[in-house]
Write an enzyme that holds these catalytic residues in place. Sequence first.
Site, PDB file in Angstrom:
ATOM      1  N   LYS A 267      10.728  -6.574  -2.202  1.00  0.00           N
ATOM      2  CA  LYS A 267       9.717  -5.506  -2.217  1.00  0.00           C
ATOM      3  C   LYS A 267       8.857  -5.573  -0.960  1.00  0.00           C
ATOM      4  O   LYS A 267       8.559  -4.543  -0.347  1.00  0.00           O
ATOM      5  CB  LYS A 267       8.867  -5.604  -3.485  1.00  0.00           C
ATOM      6  CG  LYS A 267       9.659  -5.213  -4.740  1.00  0.00           C
ATOM      7  CD  LYS A 267       8.985  -5.584  -6.050  1.00  0.00           C
ATOM      8  CE  LYS A 267       9.961  -5.384  -7.209  1.00  0.00           C
ATOM      9  NZ  LYS A 267       9.398  -5.794  -8.516  1.00  0.00           N
TER      10      LYS A 267
ATOM     11  N   GLN B  40       4.572  -8.537 -11.072  1.00  0.00           N
ATOM     12  CA  GLN B  40       5.984  -8.872 -11.284  1.00  0.00           C
ATOM     13  C   GLN B  40       6.186  -9.418 -12.698  1.00  0.00           C
ATOM     14  O   GLN B  40       5.601 -10.435 -13.064  1.00  0.00           O
ATOM     15  CB  GLN B  40       6.444  -9.894 -10.230  1.00  0.00           C
ATOM     16  CG  GLN B  40       7.931 -10.222 -10.299  1.00  0.00           C
ATOM     17  CD  GLN B  40       8.821  -9.024  -9.980  1.00  0.00           C
ATOM     18  OE1 GLN B  40       8.535  -8.232  -9.091  1.00  0.00           O
ATOM     19  NE2 GLN B  40       9.900  -8.878 -10.723  1.00  0.00           N
TER      20      GLN B  40
ATOM     21  N   ASP C 299       4.339   0.690 -10.115  1.00  0.00           N
ATOM     22  CA  ASP C 299       5.467   0.537 -11.038  1.00  0.00           C
ATOM     23  C   ASP C 299       5.598   1.699 -12.019  1.00  0.00           C
ATOM     24  O   ASP C 299       6.624   1.840 -12.687  1.00  0.00           O
ATOM     25  CB  ASP C 299       5.295  -0.756 -11.855  1.00  0.00           C
ATOM     26  CG  ASP C 299       6.049  -1.920 -11.233  1.00  0.00           C
ATOM     27  OD1 ASP C 299       7.126  -1.687 -10.658  1.00  0.00           O
ATOM     28  OD2 ASP C 299       5.566  -3.058 -11.346  1.00  0.00           O
TER      29      ASP C 299
END
Length: 302
Positions: free
Chosen positions: A71, A115, A138
């Site tokens: 990422k 995460q 997200d």
Amino acid sequence: RTRARCCHHVHAQEALPTLSALILSGSTVAAAVRSEVAERVARLNERGQSVGLATVLVGDDPGSQIYVRSKHRAAEAAGIVSIDRRLPGSVSQAEVLATIAELNEDDRVTGMIVQLPLPDGLDGGAAVEAVDPGKDSDGLHPFNLGRLVLSRPAPLPATPSGILRMLDYYGIETAGKTAVIVGRSFLVGRPLALLLGAKGVDATVIQAHSRTPDLPGVCREADILVTAAGRPNLFNATYVKPGATVVDVGINRTDDGLVGDADFDAVVDVAGAITPVPGGVGPMTIASLMVNTVALAEAKDD
Ligand code: NAD
């Protein structure tokens, strides 16, 4: 467009060349998406606004470390500033929430990723809920998932939106088609069912899961079969209608390395199109996170 196997070289011992599926290259599509994101970031930078993506990684799970690293790599390639927060697996829930609160207040941070999964004993759902919905790269905050249910604009969960982007890129028709999604997690299966069934996408969606009887029979109904069960090589040729599009979300670490949920070598001769693992849905997920991050920064700029 590439074909999995080349049909020009028919070897003497082979009777007939078998039809082979179109390989849907997430790596190729993701590169195109990333360069579009880079242009949008550059436009914001020209106006004096920087785009910053913060990641929160708790503990030392090797898989999570790899995801976070990729990422950051994608962010940096697009001109997005990376902010890398790491906490030991021994932290308390309060410390995780305090880190998120600090990033919520930090003007350099325009998007944030927690995460998942968090180590045992920590509440990942509560951590996601602590993220400012306006910084939710997200697209997993309950506020944004709620907006998805309501068909209101919101950052979309990255894996499902990456899948839609890939189908669109390859011109795979969804309207009027039957989509079977195997898996009902909040991360993949459930939001993907909403997106594929949404107005304008217009697939007829069947959501299958671990309690679905006759899974092969249900899957054979699919024009578009999405495997998101996390079961290595479960989906063999008996699950696939000839000519169907197979989108393999699974990422499973096995002794043979990373494999998907679909038995690629068997399915490739039946399907009309298939995503490989790796190089399929994974890169699209990361590209979609970058799209969300730049879109959130643009919304702040308005
Ligand atoms: P999960 O474990 O939360 O959910 C799995 C779902 O599959 C459940 O809803 C369950 O009902 C269903 N299921 C499990 N076993 C089944 C079976 N035998 N038959 C039918 N249904 C079954 O997993 P998840 O977070 O949704 O992830 C699924 C897979 O996708 C995992 O392999 C994960 O690593 C992978 N993944 C990949 C990406 C990517 O970017 N490519 C992103 C997220 C997850």
